[in-house]
Design an enzyme around this catalytic site. Structure first.
Site, short mmCIF file in Angstrom:
data_model
loop_
_atom_site.label_atom_id
_atom_site.label_comp_id
_atom_site.label_asym_id
_atom_site.label_seq_id
_atom_site.Cartn_x
_atom_site.Cartn_y
_atom_site.Cartn_z
N TYR A 1 7.68 -14.71 -12.39
CA TYR A 1 6.63 -13.74 -12.05
C TYR A 1 5.27 -14.23 -12.55
CZ TYR A 1 4.04 -9.31 -12.07
OH TYR A 1 3.08 -8.33 -11.88
N GLY B 1 0.78 -1.23 0.00
CA GLY B 1 0.00 0.00 0.00
C GLY B 1 0.81 1.28 0.00
#
Length: 253
Positions: free
Chosen positions: A161, A14
């Site tokens: 990934y 965040g």
């Protein structure tokens, strides 16, 4: 559509990028946010940028730990100051820019641990908390996991990934089956190429024109556009098991 006023949201990753954009939008809608990341100073700066409604009980918090460690999540859950968790957003992630045969063992471990294992730990530890908070059939809690278009389409120099993000999609679909009956919704976002620090590092902005040419809308996306998709998933009480592409049409090519 459920209002976010008075709700509290926990957002891993965040402090920047997509996670911070989601936090800013949710805060503007009246939600309190707890930002999770590794660096306390960066988190505090991010939290200070969030909207605060005067006269409301809205509060924002930060907590610094490595999301890949189960101990960090356990400590967060056991914290006596833990707010009600209405929404969990797993947006923490690290990128890759190397062919598999050139990717170090440490990089493989970090990518999987942060992108997939960290998301698993977050869900595992927050779901029991959400189950205890159920207050009727129409009041639902929500998990929003941030994966990637590469989870379904692959990408050059991003094999590990892509594998980690494919795991996030599989995790979310399975959770949707497991937790729906407890009033918990689980959905996953699949952003395409979005203008973030991570994209700059993995794709290189010198390739921006090349990437844009591949996208039917002709440009990279904005973090704010991913955030509005997250807001839809948070507010729509019948949105469950959604795998939502935010890719400018790239998945159609």
């Amino acid at each position: 559509m459920q209002s976010l006023a008075g709700k509290h949201c926990f957002i891993s990753g965040g402090s920047r990028g997509i996670g911070l954009a989601i936090a800013r939008l949710f805060a503007a809608q009246g939600a309190g946010c707890t930002l999770i990341g590794r660096d306390e100073d960066t988190l505090l700066s991010a939290a200070n940028s969030l909207h605060r409604q005067e006269g409301s009980s809205q509060q924002h918090y930060t907590t610094a730990f490595d999301v890949s460690t189960q101990n960090g999540w356990e400590k967060l859950i056991s914290d006596s100051k833990l707010q009600t968790c209405d929404i969990l957003v797993n947006a923490a992630g690290v990128s890759q820019n190397s062919f598999l045969f050139n990717t170090s063992r440490l990089d493989v471990t970090e990518i999987i641990a942060t992108n997939l294992t960290g998301t698993i730990w977050g869900c595992k530890h927050f779901i029991p908390k959400m189950m205890k908070q159920r207050k009727g059939k129409l009041i639902t809690r929500c998990i929003i996991n941030v994966a990637s278009l590469l989870a379904t389409h692959g990408g050059r120099g991003a094999s590990v990934y892509a594998a980690s993000k494919a795991g996030v999609v599989g995790l979310t679909r399975s959770l949707a089956w497991e937790v729906g009956r407890f009033g918990i919704r689980a959905n996953v976002l699949l952003p395409g190429y979005i203008q973030t620090d991570m994209t700059k590092g993995s794709a290189g902005m010198d390739r921006k024109n090349e990437l844009s040419a591949l996208i039917p809308l002709g440009r990279l996306g904005l973090v704010e556009e991913v955030a509005t998709a997250a807001l839809f998933l948070a507010q729509n009480s019948y949105a469950h098991n959604c795998v939502l592409n935010i890719d400018g049409g790239l998945s159609a090519t």
